[in-house]
Design a protein around this motif. Sequence first.
Motif, PDB file in Angstrom:
ATOM      1  N   GLU A   8      14.704  30.719  52.671  1.00  0.00           N
ATOM      2  CA  GLU A   8      15.458  29.517  52.269  1.00  0.00           C
ATOM      3  C   GLU A   8      16.482  29.109  53.320  1.00  0.00           C
ATOM      4  O   GLU A   8      16.986  27.999  53.278  1.00  0.00           O
TER       5      GLU A   8
ATOM      6  N   PHE B   5      11.271  19.697  45.800  1.00  0.00           N
ATOM      7  CA  PHE B   5      12.120  20.712  45.158  1.00  0.00           C
ATOM      8  C   PHE B   5      13.532  20.151  45.091  1.00  0.00           C
ATOM      9  O   PHE B   5      14.177  19.944  46.111  1.00  0.00           O
TER      10      PHE B   5
ATOM     11  N   ARG C 273      16.339  34.626  41.090  1.00  0.00           N
ATOM     12  CA  ARG C 273      15.769  33.420  41.704  1.00  0.00           C
ATOM     13  C   ARG C 273      16.427  32.232  41.022  1.00  0.00           C
ATOM     14  O   ARG C 273      16.630  32.262  39.801  1.00  0.00           O
ATOM     15  N   CYS C 274      16.725  31.192  41.806  1.00  0.00           N
ATOM     16  CA  CYS C 274      17.313  30.017  41.161  1.00  0.00           C
ATOM     17  C   CYS C 274      16.322  29.426  40.182  1.00  0.00           C
ATOM     18  O   CYS C 274      16.701  28.817  39.191  1.00  0.00           O
ATOM     19  N   THR C 275      15.034  29.607  40.441  1.00  0.00           N
ATOM     20  CA  THR C 275      13.998  29.052  39.574  1.00  0.00           C
ATOM     21  C   THR C 275      13.652  29.957  38.386  1.00  0.00           C
ATOM     22  O   THR C 275      12.785  29.605  37.578  1.00  0.00           O
TER      23      THR C 275
ATOM     24  N   ARG D  61       5.433  33.286  54.099  1.00  0.00           N
ATOM     25  CA  ARG D  61       5.676  31.938  53.544  1.00  0.00           C
ATOM     26  C   ARG D  61       6.546  31.117  54.513  1.00  0.00           C
ATOM     27  O   ARG D  61       6.366  29.908  54.656  1.00  0.00           O
TER      28      ARG D  61
ATOM     29  N   ASN E  12      18.908  35.732  48.096  1.00  0.00           N
ATOM     30  CA  ASN E  12      17.652  36.140  47.459  1.00  0.00           C
ATOM     31  C   ASN E  12      16.403  35.769  48.266  1.00  0.00           C
ATOM     32  O   ASN E  12      15.348  36.356  48.086  1.00  0.00           O
ATOM     33  N   TYR E  13      16.545  34.733  49.128  1.00  0.00           N
ATOM     34  CA  TYR E  13      15.481  34.409  50.091  1.00  0.00           C
ATOM     35  C   TYR E  13      16.181  34.210  51.422  1.00  0.00           C
ATOM     36  O   TYR E  13      16.202  33.083  51.946  1.00  0.00           O
TER      37      TYR E  13
ATOM     38  N   GLN F 285       8.904  27.505  39.138  1.00  0.00           N
ATOM     39  CA  GLN F 285       8.882  28.003  40.519  1.00  0.00           C
ATOM     40  C   GLN F 285       9.125  26.865  41.497  1.00  0.00           C
ATOM     41  O   GLN F 285       9.010  25.700  41.138  1.00  0.00           O
ATOM     42  N   ARG F 286       9.447  27.230  42.734  1.00  0.00           N
ATOM     43  CA  ARG F 286       9.720  26.226  43.764  1.00  0.00           C
ATOM     44  C   ARG F 286       8.430  25.679  44.365  1.00  0.00           C
ATOM     45  O   ARG F 286       8.310  24.506  44.637  1.00  0.00           O
ATOM     46  N   GLY F 287       7.475  26.559  44.609  1.00  0.00           N
ATOM     47  CA  GLY F 287       6.301  26.176  45.365  1.00  0.00           C
ATOM     48  C   GLY F 287       5.253  25.466  44.556  1.00  0.00           C
ATOM     49  O   GLY F 287       5.451  25.265  43.358  1.00  0.00           O
TER      50      GLY F 287
END
Length: 481
Positions: free
Chosen positions: A159, A451, A285-287, A107, A154-155, A443-445
């Motif tokens: 991120e 975002f 995940r923040c999301t 990604r 977490n990413y 989700q972010r994507g």
Amino acid sequence: NGDMLTWSGDVHTVLSPICIKTAKGLERKLIGTYPLCGEKEAQIALDAAVAAYNNGRGEWPTMSVAQRIECVEKFTRDIIAKKEEVVKLIMWEIGKTYGDSVKEFDRTIEYINATIDALKDIDRKSAGFTIEQGIVAQIRRSPLGVVLCMGPFNYPLNETFTTLIPALIMGNTILFKPPKHGTLLFYPLLQAFRDNFPKGVVNTIYGRGNKIIPGLMESGKINVLTLIGSSKVANELKKMHPKVNRLRAILGLDAKNAAIVTANADLSLAVKETVLGSLSFNGQRCTALKIIFVHKKHVDRFVKELSAEIAKLKYGMPWEEGVSLTPLPEPQKPAYLKDVIDDAISKGAQVVNENGGQTSESFVFPAVVYPVTKEMKLYTEEQFGPVIPIVSFDDIEEPINYLIESTHGQQVSIFSDDHSEVAALIDPIVNQVSRVNINCQCQRGPDVFPFTGRKDSAEGTLSVVDALRAFSIRSLVATKL
Ligand code: G3H
């Protein structure tokens, strides 16, 4: 990226969330060390970034867009060659499954390529001229200066790069501190920074944020702060800057995303999406969905079916086939999760699923906690882990009021098969958050979508194109005809 410093100072010992058996019992495996830079080294890195920017006259900020793109393309080719090494480090450092670590890497590469395409497009458009009222103007985008960039655990790769790469490619110079968990994975990439960018353009600092970041902020030499992390930390850092009105902040912060399962929901779908939304990467995940409001008509069935689905999830080591639940990297997290669960139990809730909340060293089995009410920590605190608080509601105004009163404002998921009900809910809800998801998890994507968030959840907007805008200013060269 400037001079690599030889190191004889303190080092940080990196312990994996993955435990091994020792004479003392289960213990986190030691997987490496990194140098703990102090204020002096952080200052050296800052000076290098400031010198490379050179008040906008440095080699990098004055280079043509096409040349900067070429450097990033070469950098991308170099890091692709390190894929397997980086993926394994993501897995060992933060306990992300091997498959999800590969996805994080891929990604990131897709994001960089999309960023390059978007910038080519912007550059193509800025090659033209606009004529208005006898003035001919060429409108372009120019860099902002020195960017301090910090990503989350977490990413750690993805991120960090979704801010670092757009900031870099727009001509800014970078100071970059890897997250506390997710640090070693940047080692294989350092050479690629050195090989592909002029000296001082990307500067990596290893160290404890609370020791080294304050001095950088207090220097007043940081033009842009970008952090994906906690709202509290972001606020504290911003206040340290002596000219906060001159600081641009691009922030992705705390969130407490809610799902609202109405009386008209497809329950099986709501359960399936809640499992994904609340428990992917163990809820870190923040999301993630962090509180679920279920209409009282469905709540008993929802809780039962959710518990049954969770019982099917396999936990184990991140490299094992079919595993989705894995050890947690933050050593204090199991004790924190136990505390919020105990708090809910002491105020009348129960853990309703089998083995819910059971802990073994760095592993916590997901807990479904019901009924959660206002006075419980789980109602407002962002648990960032595998705990699912369920709130029963009668009137739709109850979850809407929750969103209005919340200090967070990232996303909401609505589950309902009644189109007119959904239509009536969209405006009241999207005016509290920045994204409403219909019949699916938050989700972010996809990464081309904006975002962001309201209230304490974000500042600025990220997405492939938005990030290029965020790390630059629209400028123009105007000539009177
Ligand atoms: O942790 C916050 C990330 O932005 C979540 O991203 O929704 O793609 O998992 P994701």
